[in-house]
Every structure is written in C-alpha cells, then in structure tokens.
Design an enzyme around this catalytic site. Sequence first.
Site, PDB file in Angstrom:
ATOM      1  N   CYS A   1       8.475  35.540  31.193  1.00 33.44           N
ATOM      2  CA  CYS A   1       9.577  35.837  32.103  1.00 33.44           C
ATOM      3  C   CYS A   1       9.256  37.093  32.900  1.00 33.44           C
ATOM      4  O   CYS A   1       9.807  37.319  33.966  1.00 33.44           O
ATOM      5  CB  CYS A   1      10.908  35.923  31.381  1.00 33.44           C
ATOM      6  SG  CYS A   1      10.899  37.061  30.044  1.00 33.44           S
TER       7      CYS A   1
ATOM      8  N   GLY B   1      21.068  29.598  30.980  1.00 33.18           N
ATOM      9  CA  GLY B   1      21.893  30.764  30.661  1.00 33.18           C
ATOM     10  C   GLY B   1      23.300  30.641  31.218  1.00 33.18           C
ATOM     11  O   GLY B   1      24.272  31.109  30.609  1.00 33.18           O
TER      12      GLY B   1
ATOM     13  N   GLY C   1      15.910  32.011  28.160  1.00 33.54           N
ATOM     14  CA  GLY C   1      15.570  30.743  28.811  1.00 33.54           C
ATOM     15  C   GLY C   1      15.798  30.828  30.302  1.00 33.54           C
ATOM     16  O   GLY C   1      15.777  31.905  30.893  1.00 33.54           O
ATOM     17  N   SER C   2      16.048  29.676  30.894  1.00 27.67           N
ATOM     18  CA  SER C   2      16.155  29.600  32.354  1.00 27.67           C
ATOM     19  C   SER C   2      17.532  30.085  32.834  1.00 27.67           C
ATOM     20  O   SER C   2      18.477  30.202  32.040  1.00 27.67           O
ATOM     21  CB  SER C   2      15.971  28.154  32.801  1.00 27.67           C
ATOM     22  OG  SER C   2      17.068  27.393  32.336  1.00 27.67           O
TER      23      SER C   2
ATOM     24  N   GLU D   1      18.763  36.552  28.429  1.00 25.90           N
ATOM     25  CA  GLU D   1      17.448  36.983  28.968  1.00 25.90           C
ATOM     26  C   GLU D   1      16.931  35.799  29.770  1.00 25.90           C
ATOM     27  O   GLU D   1      16.289  34.903  29.225  1.00 25.90           O
ATOM     28  CB  GLU D   1      16.466  37.273  27.829  1.00 25.90           C
ATOM     29  CG  GLU D   1      16.866  38.371  26.890  1.00 25.90           C
ATOM     30  CD  GLU D   1      16.783  39.741  27.509  1.00 25.90           C
ATOM     31  OE1 GLU D   1      16.289  39.865  28.644  1.00 25.90           O
ATOM     32  OE2 GLU D   1      17.248  40.690  26.861  1.00 25.90           O
TER      33      GLU D   1
HETATM   34  C1  UN1 Z   1       9.347  36.776  27.803  1.00 23.99           C
HETATM   35  O1  UN1 Z   1       8.528  36.329  28.589  1.00 23.99           O
HETATM   36  O2  UN1 Z   1      10.348  36.094  27.456  1.00 23.99           O
HETATM   37  O3  UN1 Z   1       7.072  42.131  28.547  1.00 23.99           O
HETATM   38  C2  UN1 Z   1       9.228  38.074  27.146  1.00 23.99           C
HETATM   39  C3  UN1 Z   1       6.404  41.172  28.169  1.00 23.99           C
HETATM   40  C4  UN1 Z   1       6.553  40.747  26.734  1.00 23.99           C
HETATM   41  C5  UN1 Z   1       7.792  39.970  26.582  1.00 23.99           C
HETATM   42  C6  UN1 Z   1       7.993  38.840  27.514  1.00 23.99           C
HETATM   43  N1  UN1 Z   1       6.606  41.928  25.912  1.00 23.99           N
HETATM   44  O4  UN1 Z   1       5.645  40.556  28.893  1.00 23.99           O
END
Ligand code: UN1
Length: 504
Positions: free
Chosen positions: A294, A243, A238-239, A260
């Site tokens: 992300c 986190g 998440g953000s 993450e």
């Molecule tokens: C995410 O955006 O939380 O590398 C994960 C990537 C994908 C995973 C993204 N395999 O863009």
Amino acid sequence: MRKVLSALGISDVNPGGFSGSWMGGGKAQPVLSPIDGERLATVQNVTPQEFEAILAGCHRAFASWKLVPAPKRGEVVKEIGDELRRNKAALAELVTLEMGKTLREGLGEVQEMIDICDLAVGLSRQLYGLTMPSERRMHRLQEQWHPLGVVGVITAFNFPVAVWSWNTAIALVCGDTVLWKPSSKAPLTAIACTRIAEKALRKFGFDPAICSLAIGRGSDIGDLINTDPRVALVSYTGSVPGGRHVGGLVQARFGRHILELGGNNAVIVSEKGDLDIALRSIYFGAIGTSGQRCTSTRRVIVHESIFETFKTRLLELYRQTPIGDPLEDKHLMGPLVDAGAVDTMLAAIETVKAQGGRILCGGERLPHPGGCYVTPCIAEVSGNLPIVQEETFAPVLYLMTYKTIEEAIALQNGVPQGLSSAIITNDQRESELFLSVSGSDCGIANVNTGTSGAEIGGAFGGEKETGGGRESGSDAWKAYMRRQTSALNFSGQVELAQGITLDI
Ligand code: UN1
C-alpha cells in the site's frame, strides 16, 4: 517446501478456524503458489456456525485476559516474538511461497513482526494515563485506559503476517483478544502465526482463544465480524471500496474501526536532490513486493530540468530488473499474487494509453508455466489523467514533471488517497515546506528516503481515502483501549464545575 510447511505445523489439509481448538467444516480451498501454480496445501474454511463458536470463544477469553496485569500480558508477547525469531527463516519462506514477495522482503516482513513484539513488550509497562489540573479545589482530574474487547483483524495478502502482528502485539498488551480473518489468498501463513501464538499462550497457561482465527470469504465471515457488536474494534487493511463497506457496517453499530486503505504514493524529485538517492528509493519503492505494497511508489514528480536524465537512468534500472523465482536471491522481483492481478495491471496499462499516457517500458506478461510474472512498467503522463488518480495494485509507475515546488506539492496532494509521500532534496527550505501544513497531506511524509518501508516505531496510516486509521508504534495503542476520564473529589464538599451554584 514440504519441510517449511511441516516446520510451521501446516498439513496437507488444514482446518481454517481456531478458538482454543481447530475446526473447519466449510469449503475446501486449495492454496496455489503464484511462483509456479503448485498447490501448497488445502485449507478448509469455517462455516457460519463455527464462526459463532470462534467469536464466542474469543469473547469469553476477554473476560479473563483483561484482568491479567499488562506487564504479564507483555510476557506472552515476548514469547511470541521469541518464537518468531526461532521461526524467522521458515515463516519468511512460507510468505514467499504463498504470495510471491522475494525472500529478502519476506525476511523483512517477519523482522517487522519481531520488532513490533519488542515494542509492545515495552509498552506493556507504559500504557500511561494523564492527570490534569482540575478547575475545582481539592479535586483530581484523570484519564485511564482500559482493555476494549475483541479486536477483529482483517488483513490483506500483501503483508500477510506483519499486519496481523502490528495489531495483535499491541492489542494483546492492551488486554484485548484478537479474532483474525486473513486474506483468502494467504491463509497458510495465518495458520502458521496462529499456531505460534497458541504455543506462547499455552506456555503461560492462558486461554489460546485469546488469538483466534476464522478463514473464509470477506462477504460471509468478514461481514459477520463487521456486524457483530461483540467485536469492539475492526482493524481492516485492504482496498478503498472494501474499507467503505467495512467502515459503513461497523459505524452503523457504533463499533470502532481502524482503516488502512489504498495509497497513491508520490516522490518529488527536486533538481536540488541527490539523483542516486532518488533512483534507489524510487526503484525499490516501485518494484518491491512487485508494486503490491500500500506504500508502493506509484507516481514520480520530477523537476523539468533533470527529467530526461532521471528518466534515462530509471529506465536502465528497470530494463535490468532480475525477475523470477522469489526464493532465489538473484531476483529482485517475483510474481504478482495471482492471474487476476496480472489482468488488472495489463488493463490499467491499456487505459493509460487510451488516456494519452506514453508507456516507456514494461507491462509484458512473462511466459512461465503456472507463474504470474510481468515486467514492471513506467508510463510518462500528465499529472491529471484519470487513471493516475487510481491505485493500480501492480508495478506501474507514472512519471510527470513540475516547474515550481508549490506545483509539485499540489500534484502530490491532488489524488483522493493520502498514505505515503516523499521528497528528494538537499534544500532545507523545500523539505521544511514539504513537511509543513502547506506540504504533503499524507500520513507519511519522508525526506530523502522512499515511500515504502515504514518503521514500526511510528504510527502507520494515512488520510483521505486511505481511511484515517493508525497502527503500530507511537500512541497508536490508544485506539485499542477505552479511555475513562474521572473527577475525584476529596474536598468534603460539593463544588460544581463551570462555577454553577446550587442553592439548597
Ligand atoms: C502494506 O502494504 O499494507 O511501509 C503495509 C511499508 C511496510 C508496510 C506496508 N512496512 O512498506
């Protein structure tokens, strides 16, 4: 649409909790599609009392699951992978309906789930410990790995199913049980996956509470997970502020966490790189999942000598972006997840302007009844604008120039986040520098391919405010187990370590 829902066991009203049986006596939550605002189904959140029963069930299930030999646990994960293969098209469509990514990306997301299941099945026979030479005569020094306990998995809307699978497939072969709290923006896909896991566990006669589910708000259900010592590990996606909150609560009870969090991912485009590769990688990285990965590309650092050419060609691509119903193959970009995400994007664009950035294209709301569509935006900025330091979770791409490779790397590293990065160059010295200790400070550093689309075989995660966690492949499994170091003495005598003598 109804066919897909019923194929995956989604009814009109669905209980949002599972721990061997389904329950959900809390608030009813309609799930609206960002494609057109249509209600897909309704989910009933779990109450705190139901949460207690769910966690207790998941915790109880650990007592027997941890005793199952790891390769047998792998058979269950293999079955989950096979079920995912059978349901790939339907689940991908549900992902698209629920959170708006294009169907081709939805299919890619389910493929990631299948891939991680395959990886975990192999891993179930490879949870290796080590032996080290002991400093004492006739002693053995070794490490072994044991199951850890309940893993709380808190996921975001943008990869509503894959993130669960990266955690769950690995956690299951490691002998852990999983309690999933999905994003409130994507509860239906979570119910569908939990049904798939339930079916696989029942087929082999295992307690289905091994894969439990609790749908509810982060501030109540999420925090019950974060504060409960029965949850040995919390894996949170998440953000950064989210986190910080989760990490603080889990750390306060000395639990473990995998965080993450946000990314602010840059691509360096060298004058010695292939411009076509740069354009394709950056375009997909920035508009894919409507800029809501992300790993999305948010910044491009271009050598000044090719800046104008690069900019003109990227703008051409942007202006032709086919935007619309993500179920239709012709569209490369669907809606943002909800109206709030559109507001956040437009507000960020106003801030860019106020801080002196120049909007080159995009950032318009597209008229569409019930849908949350925007045009992707490119802004030309100087590298140190305050807004460029932030992750705006939307398709806003910042372009800036550099003169020397050292300056480009400093710009790339000069943000608080550290998830993904890339360089486009055919110059070996540049790419080696980028990958060296003086290069990118991110968890992911790519050469001649973009910032998103990481493969499951590698460890996934990032540094600095991205949180430091690692998931998926490589040796990320070690975070899901507890390590035990043992010294075994077969000498028949007592010999102390560090040469200490004992005169008795
Ligand atoms: C995410 O955006 O939380 O590398 C994960 C990537 C994908 C995973 C993204 N395999 O863009």
